[in-house]
Design a protein around this motif. Sequence first.
Motif, PDB file in Angstrom:
ATOM      1  N   ILE A 383       1.134  -1.234  -0.025  1.00 14.36           N
ATOM      2  CA  ILE A 383       0.004  -0.037   0.231  1.00 14.36           C
ATOM      3  C   ILE A 383       0.954   1.258  -0.015  1.00 14.36           C
ATOM      4  O   ILE A 383       1.630   1.566   0.991  1.00 14.36           O
ATOM      5  CB  ILE A 383      -0.912  -0.180   1.026  1.00 14.36           C
ATOM      6  N   ASP A 384       1.026   1.891  -1.049  1.00 11.09           N
ATOM      7  CA  ASP A 384       1.730   3.142  -1.260  1.00 11.09           C
ATOM      8  C   ASP A 384       0.890   3.944  -2.334  1.00 11.09           C
ATOM      9  O   ASP A 384      -0.051   3.666  -2.867  1.00 11.09           O
ATOM     10  CB  ASP A 384       3.152   3.040  -1.894  1.00 11.09           C
ATOM     11  N   GLU A 385       1.410   5.185  -2.299  1.00  8.01           N
ATOM     12  CA  GLU A 385       0.666   6.165  -3.077  1.00  8.01           C
ATOM     13  C   GLU A 385       0.351   5.543  -4.558  1.00  8.01           C
ATOM     14  O   GLU A 385      -1.024   5.736  -4.993  1.00  8.01           O
ATOM     15  CB  GLU A 385       1.153   7.452  -3.368  1.00  8.01           C
ATOM     16  N   SER A 387      -0.117   2.688  -5.442  1.00 11.75           N
ATOM     17  CA  SER A 387      -1.053   1.609  -5.522  1.00 11.75           C
ATOM     18  C   SER A 387      -2.519   2.079  -5.446  1.00 11.75           C
ATOM     19  O   SER A 387      -3.378   1.538  -5.787  1.00 11.75           O
ATOM     20  CB  SER A 387      -0.898   0.566  -4.276  1.00 11.75           C
ATOM     21  N   LEU A 388      -2.749   3.287  -5.161  1.00 16.66           N
ATOM     22  CA  LEU A 388      -3.848   3.986  -5.007  1.00 16.66           C
ATOM     23  C   LEU A 388      -4.551   4.410  -6.429  1.00 16.66           C
ATOM     24  O   LEU A 388      -5.806   4.692  -6.512  1.00 16.66           O
ATOM     25  CB  LEU A 388      -4.191   5.435  -4.286  1.00 16.66           C
ATOM     26  N   ALA A 389      -3.736   4.227  -7.475  1.00 15.44           N
ATOM     27  CA  ALA A 389      -4.317   4.516  -8.559  1.00 15.44           C
ATOM     28  C   ALA A 389      -5.130   5.677  -8.955  1.00 15.44           C
ATOM     29  O   ALA A 389      -6.045   5.648  -9.315  1.00 15.44           O
ATOM     30  CB  ALA A 389      -5.038   3.139  -9.247  1.00 15.44           C
ATOM     31  N   PHE A 390      -4.705   6.652  -8.304  1.00 14.17           N
ATOM     32  CA  PHE A 390      -5.726   7.990  -8.480  1.00 14.17           C
ATOM     33  C   PHE A 390      -6.034   8.286  -9.919  1.00 14.17           C
ATOM     34  O   PHE A 390      -6.874   8.766 -10.283  1.00 14.17           O
ATOM     35  CB  PHE A 390      -5.135   9.181  -7.771  1.00 14.17           C
ATOM     36  N   HIS A 393      -9.085   6.630 -11.207  1.00 16.77           N
ATOM     37  CA  HIS A 393     -10.189   7.428 -10.771  1.00 16.77           C
ATOM     38  C   HIS A 393     -10.404   8.848 -11.402  1.00 16.77           C
ATOM     39  O   HIS A 393     -11.622   8.966 -11.911  1.00 16.77           O
ATOM     40  CB  HIS A 393     -10.004   7.698  -9.128  1.00 16.77           C
ATOM     41  N   ALA A 394      -9.514   9.333 -11.515  1.00 18.49           N
ATOM     42  CA  ALA A 394      -9.436  10.616 -12.451  1.00 18.49           C
ATOM     43  C   ALA A 394      -9.925  10.421 -13.788  1.00 18.49           C
ATOM     44  O   ALA A 394     -10.787  11.213 -14.348  1.00 18.49           O
ATOM     45  CB  ALA A 394      -8.192  11.557 -12.423  1.00 18.49           C
ATOM     46  N   VAL A 396     -11.951   7.676 -14.699  1.00 12.81           N
ATOM     47  CA  VAL A 396     -13.083   7.103 -14.817  1.00 12.81           C
ATOM     48  C   VAL A 396     -14.187   7.995 -14.200  1.00 12.81           C
ATOM     49  O   VAL A 396     -15.264   8.172 -14.729  1.00 12.81           O
ATOM     50  CB  VAL A 396     -13.210   5.807 -14.203  1.00 12.81           C
ATOM     51  N   GLY A 397     -13.894   8.660 -13.138  1.00 10.31           N
ATOM     52  CA  GLY A 397     -14.694   9.649 -12.613  1.00 10.31           C
ATOM     53  C   GLY A 397     -15.887   8.913 -11.932  1.00 10.31           C
ATOM     54  O   GLY A 397     -15.624   7.885 -11.325  1.00 10.31           O
ATOM     55  N   ARG A 398     -17.258   9.564 -12.220  1.00  7.43           N
ATOM     56  CA  ARG A 398     -18.197   8.918 -11.107  1.00  7.43           C
ATOM     57  C   ARG A 398     -19.179   8.318 -12.136  1.00  7.43           C
ATOM     58  O   ARG A 398     -19.488   8.773 -13.329  1.00  7.43           O
ATOM     59  CB  ARG A 398     -18.954  10.359 -10.762  1.00  7.43           C
ATOM     60  N   PHE A 402     -14.451   0.710 -15.024  1.00  4.85           N
ATOM     61  CA  PHE A 402     -13.112   0.774 -15.183  1.00  4.85           C
ATOM     62  C   PHE A 402     -12.388  -0.351 -16.185  1.00  4.85           C
ATOM     63  O   PHE A 402     -11.113  -0.563 -16.207  1.00  4.85           O
ATOM     64  CB  PHE A 402     -12.284   0.488 -13.742  1.00  4.85           C
ATOM     65  N   HIS A 407      -5.018   2.149 -16.435  1.00  7.22           N
ATOM     66  CA  HIS A 407      -4.615   1.330 -15.349  1.00  7.22           C
ATOM     67  C   HIS A 407      -5.065  -0.054 -15.202  1.00  7.22           C
ATOM     68  O   HIS A 407      -4.057  -0.869 -15.062  1.00  7.22           O
ATOM     69  CB  HIS A 407      -5.005   2.175 -13.945  1.00  7.22           C
ATOM     70  N   THR A 408      -5.969  -0.149 -15.749  1.00  8.44           N
ATOM     71  CA  THR A 408      -6.746  -1.795 -15.815  1.00  8.44           C
ATOM     72  C   THR A 408      -6.047  -2.341 -16.972  1.00  8.44           C
ATOM     73  O   THR A 408      -5.510  -3.609 -16.912  1.00  8.44           O
ATOM     74  CB  THR A 408      -8.203  -1.668 -16.317  1.00  8.44           C
TER      75      THR A 408
END
Lengths: 479, 479
Positions: A383-385, A387-390, A393-394, A396-398, A402, A407-408
């Motif tokens: 678990i590090d920054e 691994s958060l795969a920000f 998220h940015a 794909v959004g809401r 994915f 990333h996928t």
Amino acid sequence: MFRNQMPRYEVLSDDAMAVLDRGWRRILTEIGVEFVSERALDLFRKAGQDVDGQTVRLDPDFVLEQVAKAPREFDVQARNQANDVHIGGDHMAFGAVYGPPFVRQGEVRRDATLDDFRNFSRLAQSFPELDSAGGVICEPNDAPLDSRHLDMTYALQTLTDKIYMGNVVSGPNARDTIAMSEILFGGREAIERTPATLSLINCNSPLRWDDRMLDAQFEYSAANQAVVLTPFLLMGAMSPVTIPATLVQQIAEALSGIALSQLIRPGAPVVFGSFLSNIDMQSGAPCFGTPESAIGLFCTGQIARRFGLPFRTGGGLTSSQMPDAQAAYEAMMTLLPTFLAGANWVMHSAGWLEGGLVACYEKFVIDIELLRMLQVEFTPLEIDEASLAFDAHAEVGRGGHFLGAAHTLERFRTCFYRPLLSSSANYERWMRTGARDAAARAAEISQRTLAEYEPPPLDDAIRAELEEYVVKRRAELGD
Amino acid sequence: MFRNQMPRYEVLSDDAMAVLDRGWRRILTEIGVEFVSERALDLFRKAGQDVDGQTVRLDPDFVLEQVAKAPREFDVQARNQANDVHIGGDHMAFGAVYGPPFVRQGEVRRDATLDDFRNFSRLAQSFPELDSAGGVICEPNDAPLDSRHLDMTYALQTLTDKIYMGNVVSGPNARDTIAMSEILFGGREAIERTPATLSLINCNSPLRWDDRMLDAQFEYSAANQAVVLTPFLLMGAMSPVTIPATLVQQIAEALSGIALSQLIRPGAPVVFGSFLSNIDMQSGAPCFGTPESAIGLFCTGQIARRFGLPFRTGGGLTSSQMPDAQAAYEAMMTLLPTFLAGANWVMHSAGWLEGGLVACYEKFVIDIELLRMLQVEFTPLEIDEASLAFDAHAEVGRGGHFLGAAHTLERFRTCFYRPLLSSSANYERWMRTGARDAAARAAEISQRTLAEYEPPPLDDAIRAELEEYVVKRRAELGD
């Protein structure tokens, strides 16, 4: 090999440990342990212990002094160095089922044969999740009784290049195992430097070590070969019906056996053994995969660590007659706690069925799937920054998905566990492909694996020498 | 009800927690969460949050302030007080499978019916290991669509006297559930004082709460009924393919939903929900009982405790099509970690098959057996001098057996777990009694349990009032 770097699950408080500590000391002091072996009694007598007939009443502090001579961790060498095994610490080594007289394949249950023994050796060689085929993977009933240990050892040595267990039926059988290991590894010195075998010495619980197993133990410990001193505890029969009473008996038995190994050869490698479950109090039948056995597992790990000893327990145990739901949940009920407890040497990791009376081809594959899953599950998360795969998220959004995210796409081949046996096919696809349950698919995997098996290379001269030894000894044994 | 007083298995270091903490804050601040509800957007706007269209970018500290208003633990009342449930702390409550459109019984897989719904309600009532039949135990496809929530609620209220879940298909459906609960419990005040329902509000992950579920949430939270805010995370589809990225998304989603409940009614009871597994990246099929889902479980428990919230996760999940070995090991792979994580509200505890598409009679019984075993396994051992049973050791000594020892005879009826389903019969006996596998035996147990079911008593006037409500509302809904 697999290292379990996840936390241990420990359930015993310091107070509970102190109670257990008083318990095993009292058993050794007041009740004592029977050793059906003049050699063993002599060693204890010379070491100043109270020997009365075949009963030895042991000073607990003397026992701890002996235990302190045992290595905390040690290696067992395989003929293929890549398969060397380290016993102890956070290492976990896995061997196949040990001891069944019968075999199940599909609907057929029958006497096990030498061909079955060879097949299970091939399966154990084929699956990297296993560090060893074990020892008596099944009893080769069609091989001559007095010399079948030679057939088994030869099969383990030639069909696999992993570590193997030594025969423990008698002192002479142990000597044969050692002699054949000397041939395979290049002489006595080579196997004394690093043990080449790991052998199971069972206690005739309660509190009695029998002559033939002790004779084998003398051979192995004298040759610096590892032994697993294992109280054989089906609560209600071989021990009292409460877990704490059984735990103190287990400690007393295991430590007394370990002390003997240290008297035979100080520093000889040993493993604190545990085989702890309960009987059904109505029928007397042994039960496996029970809540009691899981609790015993958690406690045993914590206790063995307290004594600074590698320990053996667990496996894919079940009472079930078939590779069905019961077989699977009982096996998981034993194997998952085996990982939580961090067992170092796990016998019966694949193939065990019917309370250990049956080695089952389908269950073998089911257990391999469990091991594969658990080896992934007990690998620490990073678990590090990053691994958060920000960024994902940015991207794909809401309210999106994915599936196509960068990333996928970068990770999709390796991101998740990929099963050997489990199916996530939907109903239509599952029907179309034969509507087979897990046991039927496991049968196919075991057959395919045997068909694809390739024997590991072995020097012809060594093979010839092993064969010669087997022929010669078989003749001497009159088989 | 069951209290899990064993240690929790925690795998996240403080450093890992700090990384996750930064992660969810960043998601809420920079990406935000979509709420498809004007009422929700209004509440966030008035509370000073950044509302842009339907997206709310949330101040993490504001979210934590809202979360702090939620009770750490709370009760849910049942109409039989003996079945009241406490959610939180070391209490674990178990409900049956939720949502399947299909049913499997033996070799037959078919559309679920209202009769199935009633049968599963009866099974849930019959087994004390379950605290609730849940909500949509299966979809009653033969009941009129717009009013079937009335049939389900009526069945849960009359065939069981345990807690039940409220319908969440729409705001009006939630109002019906609340109205029927007022009838059953004696008015609005009675259910506002102590919640009478616990309802599942799923996030449309990633990061979007949909209108109908939100409407239901508004009704329930306003009436002080408990809601379980649950990110629905099949990694690879609804979240990124790494567990840490999924965990921070889960926190962001759950906390945003919980914050909304607190804006609707400060102090409203909420549960931190988790439904976390992964898809097969080759086929896109959801996978259950995976190593990844077990790791997610361990982490989720630790995270929820950090926020001081009761949490929901786990159950007997599997992708298998049949109540076979795969179904059993995957269910155990989820349920045992559920206990290790100490989940407070465990949905899908019995009957789940085929990735949740099927409610299975046999699997229901298999899961009950798992729950029974685990409830024993996660009950702390008492270890004191008496538990060491030294007298038993003194009586039996060395090399004997404990079958007839006084200590054994005093305890033999209750000393060990006694299975519902598992068999330890030997081969001959097992063959003589029909050679049935666990699924076949489970079928018999489910049939016998249904035959022996007795409805819990209910006041005739209340029953009549409930019936009247159902008839009236069905007419209004045009069904």
